[in-house]
Write an enzyme that holds these catalytic residues in place. Structure first.
Site, mmCIF file in Angstrom:
data_model
loop_
_atom_site.group_PDB
_atom_site.id
_atom_site.type_symbol
_atom_site.label_atom_id
_atom_site.label_comp_id
_atom_site.label_asym_id
_atom_site.label_seq_id
_atom_site.Cartn_x
_atom_site.Cartn_y
_atom_site.Cartn_z
ATOM 1 N N HIS A 193 35.181 40.735 37.525
ATOM 2 C CA HIS A 193 34.958 41.132 38.926
ATOM 3 C C HIS A 193 34.803 39.918 39.841
ATOM 4 O O HIS A 193 34.185 40.006 40.905
ATOM 5 C CB HIS A 193 33.748 42.074 39.053
ATOM 6 C CG HIS A 193 34.008 43.421 38.468
ATOM 7 N ND1 HIS A 193 34.602 44.440 39.170
ATOM 8 C CD2 HIS A 193 33.786 43.922 37.220
ATOM 9 C CE1 HIS A 193 34.719 45.520 38.398
ATOM 10 N NE2 HIS A 193 34.240 45.219 37.196
ATOM 11 N N GLY B 195 43.856 53.020 28.960
ATOM 12 C CA GLY B 195 42.472 53.242 29.382
ATOM 13 C C GLY B 195 41.468 52.394 28.622
ATOM 14 O O GLY B 195 40.263 52.599 28.715
ATOM 15 N N ALA B 196 41.945 51.405 27.865
ATOM 16 C CA ALA B 196 41.038 50.575 27.060
ATOM 17 C C ALA B 196 40.669 49.283 27.786
ATOM 18 O O ALA B 196 39.999 48.419 27.225
ATOM 19 C CB ALA B 196 41.675 50.258 25.714
ATOM 20 N N LEU C 17 42.776 47.010 28.798
ATOM 21 C CA LEU C 17 43.650 45.897 28.392
ATOM 22 C C LEU C 17 44.860 45.780 29.313
ATOM 23 O O LEU C 17 45.829 45.096 29.012
ATOM 24 C CB LEU C 17 44.104 46.082 26.940
ATOM 25 C CG LEU C 17 42.966 46.203 25.925
ATOM 26 C CD1 LEU C 17 43.515 46.410 24.517
ATOM 27 C CD2 LEU C 17 42.085 44.954 25.953
ATOM 28 N N SER D 8 48.597 49.115 32.653
ATOM 29 C CA SER D 8 49.284 49.390 33.920
ATOM 30 C C SER D 8 49.861 48.103 34.513
ATOM 31 O O SER D 8 50.998 48.089 34.987
ATOM 32 C CB SER D 8 48.351 50.087 34.915
ATOM 33 O OG SER D 8 47.222 49.296 35.177
ATOM 34 N N ASP E 188 44.899 40.575 36.234
ATOM 35 C CA ASP E 188 45.639 41.253 35.162
ATOM 36 C C ASP E 188 47.125 40.911 35.224
ATOM 37 O O ASP E 188 47.745 40.563 34.216
ATOM 38 C CB ASP E 188 45.475 42.777 35.274
ATOM 39 C CG ASP E 188 44.024 43.197 35.223
ATOM 40 O OD1 ASP E 188 43.170 42.357 34.882
ATOM 41 O OD2 ASP E 188 43.737 44.365 35.538
HETATM 42 C C1 GLA Z 1 40.343 45.276 36.527
HETATM 43 C C2 GLA Z 1 41.135 44.735 37.718
HETATM 44 C C3 GLA Z 1 41.101 43.215 37.776
HETATM 45 C C4 GLA Z 1 39.666 42.697 37.675
HETATM 46 C C5 GLA Z 1 38.914 43.370 36.529
HETATM 47 C C6 GLA Z 1 37.450 43.024 36.522
HETATM 48 O O1 GLA Z 1 40.956 44.911 35.332
HETATM 49 O O2 GLA Z 1 42.477 45.165 37.653
HETATM 50 O O3 GLA Z 1 41.723 42.744 38.937
HETATM 51 O O4 GLA Z 1 38.987 42.852 38.891
HETATM 52 O O5 GLA Z 1 39.019 44.782 36.568
HETATM 53 O O6 GLA Z 1 37.270 41.675 36.285
#
Ligand code: GLA
Length: 386
Positions: free
Chosen positions: A37, A123-124, A126, A129, A173
């Protein structure tokens, strides 16, 4: 590059369904060592691409229509390139969202067919998406020679998530999925997008994911809510420190001086982010000297903050992390990703992996009646054409 059995299967299904030879893209999921976050607060993260991926086979079809087929769900979805919009839910949004972004950038996308599937658990936490978004972005870039750079693909994937999936995610991600490097973690500055690759020498240690297999339904709305709370904290501090743009520019002193003016919840959120940013920088420092014990302590501290201050954990994740503290061979453990379910990431002595899996399976089954799934992580290359 030689195709794996699964990549062959996706390509074969494509040929059977759409009677032509596609290009094939491998787009990995990601882990994040530390820095949760922090991305949408213009801070630092330390992710890596992993050997679990979405595989997409794509070819032009000469139509105005795109035909998408999910191998895992055995579902087809079609849309017209001149007239499409987000669906209430479902995998098609990630693919259409990317097409929409390409069109908004003035790039011409012609009709195409796509078959995809993968082994990233959904939904894990990882980032299946993000993998899908980055995979289709890279595939269409190749197919239609759009001339986009890797970092453009990252940004397009992120915006697709905002506009078609309704999650105001940060950039981590998609960045990890596209720019991952085998055996390395990425130290990414989410403000400048400057990054460096750190070799992760896992000779005596292993990274293991424990998949809770729960995803509590408030996950997406709570995510957007956290983002708002951070912005609220920045607005308040801006009155005193006009030069700040995000929590990246804030330190604990600045926060503590004005604590009384804060809503307590917003204060806790900001405190967590400021501390987590500092932990990522510390983690990079300790990784320089392969100090895995210290890295493990930082992971535990990260979890504590996510659970107590940021409040994005849940009882399943907390139990899994707590249990590891009883096991002398675990160096660190924490929830990973957005939270409210998904996986914990564990740093474990390599020769104790089987013992670790066994012990946690018993505990988890006894507490929640769910058979825990575990995955030993291998750090892999980012999104690529096969
Ligand atoms: C999800 C979001 C990322 C990041 C994380 C938390 O995976 O897609 O951008 O904010 O939560 O670190």
């Amino acid at each position: 590059m030689k195709k794996t059995i699964f990549e062959e299967k996706v390509a074969r299904t494509f040929k059977e369904k759409y009677i032509t030879t596609p290009i094939v893209v491998n787009a990995p999921g990601r882990i994040n060592l530390i820095g949760e976050h922090t991305d949408y607060n213009e801070g630092f993260v330390l992710p890596a691409a992993i050997d679990k991926a979405m595989v997409l086979a794509i070819a032009e079809n000469g139509l105005q229509e795109c035909r998408l087929y999910s191998l895992d769900f055995e579902e087809e979805f079609k849309f017209n390139l001149n007239d499409f919009a987000p669906q209430s839910s479902g995998w098609a949004n990630y693919l259409m969202g990317v097409v929409d972004q390409l069109q908004k950038n003035g790039l011409e996308v012609k009709g195409f067919d796509c078959v995809f599937g993968g082994n990233i658990p959904i939904g894990a936490g990882l980032s299946s998406s993000a993998a899908l978004e980055c995979g289709i972005a890279l595939g269409l870039n190749e197919l239609f020679e759009l001339g986009l750079e890797k970092v453009d693909l990252v940004k397009i994937g992120q915006l697709a998530e905002h506009t078609f999936a309704g999650v105001q995610c940060g950039i981590m991600d998609q960045f990890a999925s596209v720019l991952g490097k085998e055996g390395h973690v990425i130290r990414l500055d989410c403000r400048s997008l400057d990054y460096s690759l750190f070799p992760l020498k896992l000779d005596e240690h292993a990274l293991i994911l424990c998949d809770t297999q729960v995803k509590h339904s408030l996950a997406d709305s709570a995510y957007n809510q956290r983002r708002k709370e951070c912005e609220e904290g920045v607005e308040l501090l801006k009155k005193y420190f006009p030069a700040i743009n995000s929590l990246r520019d804030v330190d604990l002193d600045m926060l503590e001086t004005h604590e009384a003016e804060f809503d307590q919840k917003v204060y806790k959120r900001c405190k967590y982010v400021v501390m987590e940013n500092a932990r990522v920088l510390k983690a990079c420092e300790v990784l320089e000297r392969d100090d895995f014990n210290h890295l493990g302590q930082l992971m535990y501290a990260s979890h504590e903050g996510l659970s107590q201050l940021y409040e994005v954990s849940c009882q399943e994740l907390d139990l899994l992390v707590e249990e590891t503290k009883k096991l002398g061979y675990v160096l660190g453990s924490r929830m990973m990703g957005g939270g409210f379910g998904g996986c914990t990431l564990n740093l474990v002595e390599k020769d104790k992996v089987a013992k670790f899996e066994e012990e946690l399976k018993v505990v988890y089954e006894n507490a929640f009646g769910i058979t825990l799934k575990t995955y030993v992580v291998k750090i892999d290359e980012g999104t690529r054409l096969i």
